[in-house]
Design an enzyme around this catalytic site. Sequence first.
Site, short mmCIF file in Angstrom:
data_model
loop_
_atom_site.label_atom_id
_atom_site.label_comp_id
_atom_site.label_asym_id
_atom_site.label_seq_id
_atom_site.Cartn_x
_atom_site.Cartn_y
_atom_site.Cartn_z
N HIS A 31 98.34 37.75 108.29
CA HIS A 31 97.47 38.01 109.44
C HIS A 31 97.34 36.75 110.29
CE1 HIS A 31 94.83 36.66 106.14
NE2 HIS A 31 94.07 36.14 107.08
N CYS A 66 87.91 26.82 111.74
CA CYS A 66 89.03 27.75 111.65
C CYS A 66 88.47 29.15 111.42
CB CYS A 66 89.98 27.36 110.53
SG CYS A 66 89.22 27.17 108.93
N HIS A 68 89.62 33.64 112.40
CA HIS A 68 90.58 34.68 112.79
C HIS A 68 90.29 35.17 114.20
CE1 HIS A 68 90.08 34.83 108.37
NE2 HIS A 68 91.39 34.86 108.41
N GLU A 111 95.00 33.51 101.05
CA GLU A 111 95.17 33.33 102.50
C GLU A 111 96.66 33.40 102.77
OE1 GLU A 111 93.08 33.29 104.82
OE2 GLU A 111 91.28 32.15 104.33
N GLU A 113 98.56 33.48 106.17
CA GLU A 113 98.23 33.44 107.58
C GLU A 113 99.34 32.87 108.43
OE1 GLU A 113 93.41 33.09 107.29
OE2 GLU A 113 94.50 31.22 107.63
#
Length: 174
Positions: A31, A66, A68, A111, A113
């Site tokens: 993601h 940080c 999303h 995670e 990412e």
Amino acid sequence: MKEENVILVNQNDEEIGTMPKMEAHKKAVLHRAFSVFIMNVKGETMLQQRAAEKYHSPLLWTNTCCSHQRLGESNIEAGKRRLQEEMGFTTDLKELFSFIYKATFDNGLTEHELDHVMMGFFEGDPQINKEEVASWKWMRPEDIKRDIQASPQEYTAWFKIIFEKFYDHLIQNK
């Protein structure tokens, strides 16, 4: 509060759907994410210590903020939003690069990412959100590098990866 969705992407950062954040971290689905580095005129980088209540990596040191992106939100808009939410200020940001990483945590979450790394400049003290941030400090890149080598367990997994890639940008912007 409703759980946020993350934007699922392929290796080319093309959107392929959304998923609740915790589900994406349990399933280790790729993601979109971002990481912000804030520097001052002395060439120091603002680090944050994650709050004790964070669902992973509590009390570890990391980059300024940080999170999303939300659907329809640019990387820069997301970075500015989260900088305000976590650190209590905003500033202009410039996107530098992106990369993919995967880090598994002791609590079973992962995670995975595609992380967009951004940089900005700020002078002064942040007004931290204690629900997100336990503490903060300015550090010179050389001191961060030495401290990561001496105490890697004190830093988040993604920060150690990014810092290695980002070090030259920090040194050039001193």
